[in-house]
Design an enzyme around this catalytic site. Structure first.
Site, mmCIF file in Angstrom:
data_model
loop_
_atom_site.group_PDB
_atom_site.id
_atom_site.type_symbol
_atom_site.label_atom_id
_atom_site.label_comp_id
_atom_site.label_asym_id
_atom_site.label_seq_id
_atom_site.Cartn_x
_atom_site.Cartn_y
_atom_site.Cartn_z
ATOM 1 N N THR A 40 13.967 -10.333 10.551
ATOM 2 C CA THR A 40 14.752 -9.134 10.380
ATOM 3 C C THR A 40 15.018 -8.962 8.927
ATOM 4 O OG1 THR A 40 16.755 -8.028 10.835
ATOM 5 C CG2 THR A 40 16.936 -10.330 10.454
ATOM 6 N N GLU B 70 24.859 -0.225 9.792
ATOM 7 C CA GLU B 70 25.223 1.019 9.114
ATOM 8 C C GLU B 70 26.285 1.788 9.901
ATOM 9 O OE1 GLU B 70 21.454 2.082 6.268
ATOM 10 O OE2 GLU B 70 21.364 2.729 8.337
ATOM 11 N N ASN C 143 22.667 7.985 7.211
ATOM 12 C CA ASN C 143 21.228 8.187 7.393
ATOM 13 C C ASN C 143 20.806 9.639 7.341
ATOM 14 O OD1 ASN C 143 20.108 5.499 7.670
ATOM 15 N ND2 ASN C 143 21.613 5.363 9.328
#
Lengths: 405, 405
Positions: free
Chosen positions: A188, A274, A400
C-alpha cells in the site's frame, strides 16, 4: 516487545533526513524529498502494487532489489513520477545522484515517489537539493523523512519497537504515507521499514509476505489501488543477533514485532484516510475459510454507503448486511450476527440475519467516538480476519474535488 | 422507433396508480405504494440482484414467476422489507391483498420493495390503502406509479417508445427507481417494463438477459450492489403482432426498442445518482475482449477518486489511468489513449499511456457541463463497451450520512 521513539532511525546504523526541494511547488514550505540510509548494506524484501499502471520508481526499485540488497532509500512527494515519458530516466537519475553523494553503487538505492500521476517532472529539484539532503542525514532524522513523504496525510505515521532475540536487543522502525488511493493489493502506499536484525533474505521475504497480507492488504480508504504502492523492509544486521535462517522462535519474535509495526501503520493510514473522522475496524469471526473472513471484512469497510453512515453516526446496519451479501464469500446469511462497539460500549444490531431491537441513543453514543469496531460473527466456521477503513466525509470529496488544481 | 409519452401505461391494456400509504412515515406527503396492472395475463421475464442478502419480495416474486406469467405488480417504497423476520409474510400478504381486490390469483402478482433495510414492517398500510390504490388504476397512471417507487431519487425515470413489427404498431414503456446502493449485478434497483408485444417466454428471457447485461449491469452510482434489485418485463400481447418465437428481424426490432428503454433508464439512474451533478459516460474502444472493454469502463466510472475529480471539474486523468490499471483486464498500458468530451468539445489528455499537453482552460470548459464522456482507446483489439456513472459529491455524503435517521 516495547514501543519506542525514533521511527526508521531507531534501529542501529540508520540515518534519515527530509528537505524542501520544491517538488510540491515553487513556494512550498513543505518538505518533499527524503532519504533513509544504512551504515552498511542491508538484506531487503519489498512488495509492490498489483496495479498494471506502475510508477517508474517501482520499475527501477524492482531492478535494484533483484539481488535482495540495498543500503539507501530516496523518496519524493508531490509527483508520483507515473505515466511520464521520462519516468525511468528521472527515477534512475535520483538513484545516481544519491549514490554519488554517498559513494555507493546506484543499484543499492531504492527509489519511490508519491503525488499526482502524469505530471511532468525533471531532475532539477533532486540535483539542487541532494547535497543538502545527504549532509543533513542524522540519527534522529526519522521525523523529517516521515514529514517529507506526506501528501494529503494530516499526521505522520512513524513507529518503532525494541524486542529481544535471545539476549540481544533488536529494533524495527518504520514510516509510511497513506491518505488517498488506498486499497492495497500489496503493497500500500509507501512504507519504509528499517531493522538492525540479522536475517536471511529468504526468511525476510517470507515474513514480509505473510505480515503484509494481514495488515496493509486489509486496509481500504477509497477502493482505489494506487499505481505507486511500495513497502520496503531493510535489515542491516547491526544488532548482531544470532542470524535468523529458519522459521524458529526467533523468526516468530521478529515476525510479531514486524506485525505490530505494520498493523500500527495500517491503522494509522486508515484513521488518517483522506477526510476521515473515524477509524473503522471490522472483525469477521467464525468464517468457513480465511478468504471468506477477509473478503467479508474488506467488503464492509469498503462500502461507500456504510462509510457515509458511520460519518453520520447512523447505526444503519442494513448496509453492513448488504455489503456482507455482495462479498464474494460463502456465507449463510441466516446465521449472521453483527455488533457495533467503541469506548462507549457495545450493542448487537442483528442476529440470525435479521434486525434486533436496540437503543438508538446508545447506538449514537457508541458511534460518536472516533474509533468504531464492527464485529461480524458468521457462526459457520473457525476463521477470523480484521480489516481497517475510515468513514466517507465531505472533506474526502473536498480534498479530491480539487487535489490537483 | 419513436419516443412517446405514457411510461408503463403507454402499451395497450395497462393501467397504473400510486398512492400515499404512509410507509415513508405517518406524516409523509410522498406517494409510496404503486401498482401496475395488465388487462390480461402477461408473459414475463425478470432478473434479480446477485447479492446473497435478498429482500423478501424477491423470494416471493421468483416463486410467482416460475411459470413465466404475471398480470400485476405491487411495489412500495420507504421500506425494503429485507432482513425482517416477517418479510415473506408481508410480501405474500401484499400479493394476496392486490389479487383479492383484482380478482386474480396471487401467484400472478409481482411484489417489490425499496427503502431502508432491516426496518420493522407491517401489512397495515397495504390493508388500509389497497382499495384506494386499485380503484384509482388508470390509463395515464404511469406518473403516479413512477413517483410512488422513488426513494432518494430527485427525478422520476419514465420512458416509452412506439415501433412497428411488420405493420403492427407496438409499444414498450417503463419506470425505474435508482439513486443509491446502485452497482447492478443484475438487476439494478427496481425497473418495471410493460409491453403489448406478443412474444414467447423463451425469446423474452433471452432478450432481457442480453439487454440488461449491456445496460443496467453497466451502471454504478456507489459500488454497492443492492439487496432488492429487480427488473421485470411484462408483455401482454395486446398489440396483436405476429408472435415472436424465433430470433428473426422482429425479435431484433423489439430488442432495439427494449435496449433503447433500458439504456435510457440506466442513464437516467446514473445521472440521478445520489447527490450527483454529472452523468459520466465511459466508452472503452478496441479492447481485446468484451470482458476487458466492460471491466475497464466500469472500473473508471466506479473510482471514488475519479468521481470526486469530475465533481471538482478537474481533468485529473492520472486517476483514469489508475482505474484502468487495476481493472481485472488484459491491457497494454503503453497503448492507452484517453480523451474527455462534452457539449463544449473534446481534448486528448493521454496517449501511449503518458500525458500529453492540453489546455487547462479548455478542460475546465468541457468538465463544466453536466454530461461528460470519457473515451478510452486501448488500441489493442476490436471490442467496445459503455458504462454509466456519476460524480461523487458533498450531497452523496450528506444524503447517506443521515438517510435513516
Amino acid at each position: 516487545m516495547q514501543e519506542i521513539e525514533g521511527g526508521v532511525t531507531a534501529p542501529l546504523g540508520f540515518k534519515a533526513n527530509g528537505v524542501i526541494a520544491n517538488i510540491k511547488g515553487h513556494n512550498t514550505t513543505k518538505k518533499d524529498l527524503a532519504a533513509i540510509v544504512s551504515q552498511v548494506p542491508c538484506t531487503c524484501a519489498a512488495t509492490y502494487t498489483q496495479n498494471k499502471v506502475k510508477g517508474a520508481p517501482l520499475t527501477v526499485t524492482k531492478k535494484h532489489l533483484k539481488n535482495g540488497q540495498a543500503q539507501a532509500i530516496i523518496c519524493n512527494s508531490g509527483n508520483a513520477n507515473t505515466c511520464n515519458a521520462n519516468g525511468i530516466e528521472i527515477a534512475e537519475g535520483a538513484c545516481d545522484l544519491l549514490a554519488k553523494e554517498l559513494h555507493m553503487d546506484p543499484s543499492d538505492v531504492v527509489v519511490a515517489s508519491t503525488g499526482v500521476i502524469g505530471q511532468p517532472m525533471t531532475l532539477d529539484p533532486f540535483e539542487k537539493h541532494i547535497h543538502e539532503l545527504v549532509s543533513g542525514l542524522k540519527e534522529d532524522g526519522s521525523d523529517d523523512a516521515a514529514n517529507a513523504i506526506m501528501t494529503t496525510d494530516t499526521h505522520k505515521k512513524e513507529y518503532a519497537v525494541a524486542f529481544k532475540i535471545g539476549d540481544t536487543t533488536c529494533h524495527i522502525g518504520a514510516i509510511a504515507k497513506g491518505s488517498g488511493m488506498i486499497h492495497p493489493n500489496m503493497a500500500t502506499m509507501l512504507a519504509f521499514v528499517t531493522s538492525d536484525v540479522d536475517i536471511s533474505r529468504e526468511m525476510l521475504e517470507m515474513m514480509v509476505h505473510d505480515v503484509v497480507n494481514d495488515t496493509f492488504n486489509m486496509v481500504s480508504v477509497d477502493g482505489d489501488t494506487s499505481t505507486n504502492d511500495m513497502l520496503v523492509v531493510m535489515c542491516n544486521g547491526l544488532a548482531d543477533n544470532k542470524k535468523i535462517v529458519i522459521k524458529d522462535k526467533h523468526y516468530q519474535i521478529m515476525k510479531e514485532a514486524l506485525y505490530y509495526i505494520c498493523e500500527s501503520l495500517s491503522k494509522g493510514i486508515a484513521k488518517d484516510g483522506e477526510g476521515a473522522t473515524k477509524l473503522l475496524t471490522c472483525n469477521t469471526h467464525n468464517a468457513r475459510t480465511l478468504h471468506d473472513a477477509k473478503t467479508v471484512a474488506k467488503s464492509v469497510i469498503t462500502s461507500s454507503l456504510f462509510k457515509a453512515a458511520m460519518f453520520g453516526k447512523d447505526a444503519n446496519w442494513g448496509r453492513i448486511l448488504c455489503a456482507i451479501g455482495y462479498a464474494p464469500a460463502d456465507i449463510d446469511i441466516t446465521k449472521v450476527e453483527v455488533s457495533l462497539s467503541s469506548a462507549q460500549g457495545s450493542i448487537i444490531v442483528c442476529k440470525n440475519g435479521a434486525g434486533v431491537p436496540f437503543s438508538e441513543g446508545k447506538a449514537l453514543d457508541i458511534l460518536s467516538e472516533d474509533e468504531i469496531v464492527i464485529d461480524i460473527d458468521l457462526h459457520d466456521g473457525d476463521y477470523m480476519a480484521t480489516a481497517w477503513g475510515c468513514d466517507l466525509t465531505y472533506d474526502y470529496v473536498k480534498i479530491n474535488g480539487d487535489y490537483r488544481t
